[in-house]
Design a protein around this motif. Sequence first.
Motif, PDB file in Angstrom:
ATOM      1  N   SER A 110       0.821  -1.201   0.000  1.00 44.34           N
ATOM      2  CA  SER A 110       0.000   0.000   0.000  1.00 44.34           C
ATOM      3  C   SER A 110       0.861   1.258   0.000  1.00 44.34           C
ATOM      4  O   SER A 110       0.593   2.211  -0.746  1.00 44.34           O
ATOM      5  CB  SER A 110      -0.930  -0.007   1.215  1.00 44.34           C
ATOM      6  N   LEU A 111       1.909   1.279   0.823  1.00 35.35           N
ATOM      7  CA  LEU A 111       2.773   2.456   0.890  1.00 35.35           C
ATOM      8  C   LEU A 111       3.544   2.674  -0.407  1.00 35.35           C
ATOM      9  O   LEU A 111       3.738   3.818  -0.834  1.00 35.35           O
ATOM     10  CB  LEU A 111       3.755   2.319   2.056  1.00 35.35           C
ATOM     11  N   THR A 112       4.003   1.589  -1.030  1.00 34.29           N
ATOM     12  CA  THR A 112       4.764   1.722  -2.270  1.00 34.29           C
ATOM     13  C   THR A 112       3.879   1.784  -3.507  1.00 34.29           C
ATOM     14  O   THR A 112       4.362   2.088  -4.592  1.00 34.29           O
ATOM     15  CB  THR A 112       5.738   0.545  -2.433  1.00 34.29           C
ATOM     16  N   ARG A 113       2.577   1.473  -3.323  1.00 39.88           N
ATOM     17  CA  ARG A 113       1.632   1.409  -4.446  1.00 39.88           C
ATOM     18  C   ARG A 113       2.156   0.487  -5.544  1.00 39.88           C
ATOM     19  O   ARG A 113       2.102   0.806  -6.734  1.00 39.88           O
ATOM     20  CB  ARG A 113       1.361   2.809  -5.012  1.00 39.88           C
ATOM     21  N   LEU A 175      11.730   3.495  -2.401  1.00 38.51           N
ATOM     22  CA  LEU A 175      11.849   2.456  -1.379  1.00 38.51           C
ATOM     23  C   LEU A 175      12.157   1.099  -2.007  1.00 38.51           C
ATOM     24  O   LEU A 175      13.009   0.348  -1.514  1.00 38.51           O
ATOM     25  CB  LEU A 175      10.549   2.366  -0.576  1.00 38.51           C
ATOM     26  N   ILE A 176      11.475   0.788  -3.103  1.00 40.11           N
ATOM     27  CA  ILE A 176      11.693  -0.509  -3.750  1.00 40.11           C
ATOM     28  C   ILE A 176      13.082  -0.593  -4.345  1.00 40.11           C
ATOM     29  O   ILE A 176      13.807  -1.583  -4.152  1.00 40.11           O
ATOM     30  CB  ILE A 176      10.617  -0.746  -4.835  1.00 40.11           C
ATOM     31  N   LEU A 177      13.520   0.444  -5.066  1.00 44.40           N
ATOM     32  CA  LEU A 177      14.836   0.410  -5.709  1.00 44.40           C
ATOM     33  C   LEU A 177      15.958   0.369  -4.681  1.00 44.40           C
ATOM     34  O   LEU A 177      16.902  -0.435  -4.803  1.00 44.40           O
ATOM     35  CB  LEU A 177      14.997   1.632  -6.616  1.00 44.40           C
ATOM     36  N   VAL A 178      15.866   1.225  -3.662  1.00 40.36           N
ATOM     37  CA  VAL A 178      16.892   1.216  -2.621  1.00 40.36           C
ATOM     38  C   VAL A 178      16.869  -0.119  -1.883  1.00 40.36           C
ATOM     39  O   VAL A 178      17.926  -0.692  -1.568  1.00 40.36           O
ATOM     40  CB  VAL A 178      16.682   2.390  -1.646  1.00 40.36           C
ATOM     41  N   GLY A 179      15.669  -0.635  -1.612  1.00 39.70           N
ATOM     42  CA  GLY A 179      15.558  -1.910  -0.912  1.00 39.70           C
ATOM     43  C   GLY A 179      16.164  -3.059  -1.689  1.00 39.70           C
ATOM     44  O   GLY A 179      16.853  -3.910  -1.117  1.00 39.70           O
ATOM     45  N   ILE A 180      15.940  -3.098  -2.997  1.00 37.35           N
ATOM     46  CA  ILE A 180      16.522  -4.165  -3.816  1.00 37.35           C
ATOM     47  C   ILE A 180      18.044  -4.059  -3.811  1.00 37.35           C
ATOM     48  O   ILE A 180      18.758  -5.073  -3.727  1.00 37.35           O
ATOM     49  CB  ILE A 180      15.957  -4.095  -5.247  1.00 37.35           C
TER      50      ILE A 180
END
Length: 360
Positions: A110-113, A175-180
Amino acid sequence: MRADRRARPGLPGPSKKGGGTVSVTHRVRSRSRTRTLIVCVILLVLALLVGIIMIGSGDYPLGPDRVLGVLFGGGSDLERSIVLSWRAPRALAAIVFGAALGVSGGVFQSLTRNPLGSPDVIGFGTGAYTGALLAIMLVGGSYVATSIGALTGGLGTALLIYFLAWRRGSHGYRLILVGIGISAALAAINQWLVLRADIEVAMAAAVWGAGSLGGTTWAQALPAILVILPVLALTLAGGRTLGMLELGDDAAQALGVRTERARLILVVLAVALTAAVTAVAGPIAFVALVAPQLARRLTGSAGIALIPAACMGAFLLVTADLLAQRMFAPIQLPVGLVTVCLGGVYLLWLLGREGSKRLR
């Protein structure tokens, strides 16, 4: 003239039209809530049934009626020992842990859509694995040390990713790119730590890293459940705020939400759920990824609803654990291996579905 015009059947007044719109909207919402309630009840009943079947499975099989008899105070001493002391902790842990992972995945998606924005994809499970590896190598791998290491690693990774993704706010794609990226770096560190470790430590780390509920006792399950339940309640209470954040920061702020503070609190709660599960069972992948999306499709909701995600997560993990126990019995597989296989099938379906959409 006005009275005649209002009296004509073909020309209803504005108030009647507005009332009709409100009535239709109310009916649509009522149907959506009813459907969501029915889906949640069915998923919970199925999760409990699978849990009862799992408790009755094993070298000393018990029928569902005998399992229920023991749970309600009957049965012989042997049956009570088998059900209450040996098998019930694992079944209860599977249900509660699955609900925690489902809610955690729902918060991040939900936060990252983004349907891929789950804690295992972003890298929090990898960070928890790093913390557990360090605890196993430095302290000796006791249960308490491993749990503390996993919790510390998961929360530390989450905060690192959150602040590295901060650019006048934390947006989903960053968030997704940094997290990966962080996940890839931590995975390399984990491999290096395993290669540098003694053979006994490496084997213990490999077993823990596969993600398993085998051998779960009350001493392991109860502390994690006592942590998860209040955190789960707080996260579910934040579901309304999460729905406002889905509208966008401007709309959420207009409704009185302090967006960055609310987002950080929800991230910490969701990571705490994942880390608490990982501390006991190891990194169980794909439940947090799959459960919210399947629940959303079953309920027909436009966004991610946390309660259906919790119910779906509970059903998925207890079912996967039953398959892990009985698929190649007497050999028991780590439940993480089963969830990875199910998650791979889901990702292939998701890619095929997105591809067919683009071809239309």
